[in-house]
Design a protein around this motif. Structure first.
Motif, PDB file in Angstrom:
ATOM      1  N   ASN A   1       0.648  -1.313  -0.001  1.00 22.00           N
ATOM      2  CA  ASN A   1       0.195  -0.504   0.278  1.00 22.00           C
ATOM      3  C   ASN A   1       0.591   1.015   0.258  1.00 22.00           C
ATOM      4  N   ASN A   2       2.302   1.204  -0.306  1.00 24.71           N
ATOM      5  CA  ASN A   2       3.143   2.455   0.059  1.00 24.71           C
ATOM      6  C   ASN A   2       3.366   2.977   1.151  1.00 24.71           C
ATOM      7  N   LYS A   3       2.389   2.860   2.033  1.00 24.32           N
ATOM      8  CA  LYS A   3       2.826   3.341   3.504  1.00 24.32           C
ATOM      9  C   LYS A   3       4.367   3.341   4.034  1.00 24.32           C
ATOM     10  N   GLY A   4       4.537   4.177   5.275  1.00 23.96           N
ATOM     11  CA  GLY A   4       4.970   3.379   6.679  1.00 23.96           C
ATOM     12  C   GLY A   4       5.224   4.177   7.000  1.00 23.96           C
ATOM     13  N   ASN A   5       6.376   3.963   8.243  1.00 17.62           N
ATOM     14  CA  ASN A   5       6.611   5.241   9.043  1.00 17.62           C
ATOM     15  C   ASN A   5       8.329   5.666   9.117  1.00 17.62           C
TER      16      ASN A   5
ATOM     17  N   GLU B   1       8.428  11.429  14.815  1.00 13.13           N
ATOM     18  CA  GLU B   1       7.629  10.278  14.443  1.00 13.13           C
ATOM     19  C   GLU B   1       7.218  10.509  13.554  1.00 13.13           C
ATOM     20  N   SER B   2       6.725   9.826  12.309  1.00 18.69           N
ATOM     21  CA  SER B   2       5.833  10.448  11.547  1.00 18.69           C
ATOM     22  C   SER B   2       5.325   8.929  10.496  1.00 18.69           C
ATOM     23  N   PRO B   3       3.831   9.022   9.916  1.00 21.37           N
ATOM     24  CA  PRO B   3       3.571   7.867   9.189  1.00 21.37           C
ATOM     25  C   PRO B   3       4.277   8.372   7.682  1.00 21.37           C
TER      26      PRO B   3
ATOM     27  N   GLN C   1      13.737   6.728  -8.711  1.00 20.20           N
ATOM     28  CA  GLN C   1      13.333   7.349  -8.312  1.00 20.20           C
ATOM     29  C   GLN C   1      12.621   7.181  -7.332  1.00 20.20           C
ATOM     30  N   PHE C   2      12.696   7.168  -6.373  1.00 15.77           N
ATOM     31  CA  PHE C   2      12.084   7.362  -4.876  1.00 15.77           C
ATOM     32  C   PHE C   2      11.230   8.427  -4.246  1.00 15.77           C
ATOM     33  N   ILE C   3       9.810   8.312  -4.713  1.00 21.15           N
ATOM     34  CA  ILE C   3       8.847   9.767  -4.564  1.00 21.15           C
ATOM     35  C   ILE C   3       8.862   9.543  -2.410  1.00 21.15           C
ATOM     36  N   LEU C   4       9.055  10.031  -1.240  1.00 16.52           N
ATOM     37  CA  LEU C   4       8.552  10.180  -0.663  1.00 16.52           C
ATOM     38  C   LEU C   4       7.807  11.349   0.427  1.00 16.52           C
ATOM     39  N   LYS C   5       7.032  11.375   0.887  1.00 15.15           N
ATOM     40  CA  LYS C   5       6.368  12.133   1.283  1.00 15.15           C
ATOM     41  C   LYS C   5       5.978  11.474   2.714  1.00 15.15           C
ATOM     42  N   ILE C   6       6.181  12.973   3.976  1.00 15.40           N
ATOM     43  CA  ILE C   6       5.669  12.184   4.806  1.00 15.40           C
ATOM     44  C   ILE C   6       4.773  13.067   5.994  1.00 15.40           C
ATOM     45  N   LEU C   7       3.868  12.291   6.665  1.00 17.29           N
ATOM     46  CA  LEU C   7       2.363  13.054   6.590  1.00 17.29           C
ATOM     47  C   LEU C   7       2.685  13.284   7.844  1.00 17.29           C
TER      48      LEU C   7
ATOM     49  N   LYS D   1      -2.880  12.733  -0.288  1.00 14.25           N
ATOM     50  CA  LYS D   1      -2.924  13.215  -1.410  1.00 14.25           C
ATOM     51  C   LYS D   1      -3.214  15.042  -0.924  1.00 14.25           C
ATOM     52  N   LYS D   2      -3.179  15.141   0.383  1.00 18.36           N
ATOM     53  CA  LYS D   2      -3.586  16.707   0.528  1.00 18.36           C
ATOM     54  C   LYS D   2      -1.917  17.512   1.354  1.00 18.36           C
TER      55      LYS D   2
END
Length: 158
Positions: A76-80, A92-94, A104-110, A117-118
């Motif tokens: 699901n391309n999630k993690g923490n 700490e962050s999801p 290319q590794f695309i990373l978003k820190i939520l 998507k936000k």
């Protein structure tokens, strides 16, 4: 009538000239499955530039990421991720992530509870030297007008 034709022609020209985004490319499932699991950053280096200070991912000094733990879930391309080094800010962050066909590794820190998507900001790093038990993520930074690599070395944990 001329205005409609002119607006239509401009719209077609605008969309035809749009460059593809790294986030709209195809996924490299093989690389993603190889990254799946629990990892720790064993080192952060800047080849030939050890005297610079780098604020990684707008969170903390890059050396604070040594010892940080990362969990990547490929289906699901999630993690923490979490920073655990003493003397550094606790964080700490999801995350959400994927690897495209260009390596290319695309990373978003939520933020907690935030949907990917936000989040408008993310990071594009390059995957390198990937094996079963280690891989590198390489970021490019500008140091005095010259692009320099920041290499994050990941080691697999149990």
């Amino acid at each position: 009538m001329r205005k409609i034709i002119l607006v239509s022609a401009l719209a077609i020209f605008f969309f035809a000239c749009k460059t593809p985004s790294v986030t709209s490319t195809k996924i490299d499932n093989k690389s993603e499955v190889a990254i799946k699991g629990n990892w720790v950053i064993s080192s952060v280096s800047y080849p030939s530039s050890e005297y610079i200070k780098v604020n990684s991912f707008q969170i903390a000094d890059s050396k604070c990421f040594v010892g940080s733990t990362w969990k990547f879930i490929s289906n699901n391309n999630k993690g923490n991720m979490s920073l655990v080094k003493s003397g550094c800010p606790a964080f700490e962050s999801p995350i959400t992530w994927f690897v495209n066909k260009e390596g290319q590794f695309i990373l978003k820190i939520l933020d907690a509870g935030e949907k990917a998507k936000k989040v408008r900001d993310g990071y594009v790093l390059r995957v390198a030297n990937q094996t079963e038990n280690e891989f590198q993520l390489i970021d490019k930074i500008d140091v005095g007008g010259k692009l320099t690599d920041v290499v994050y070395q990941f080691q697999k944990t149990n």
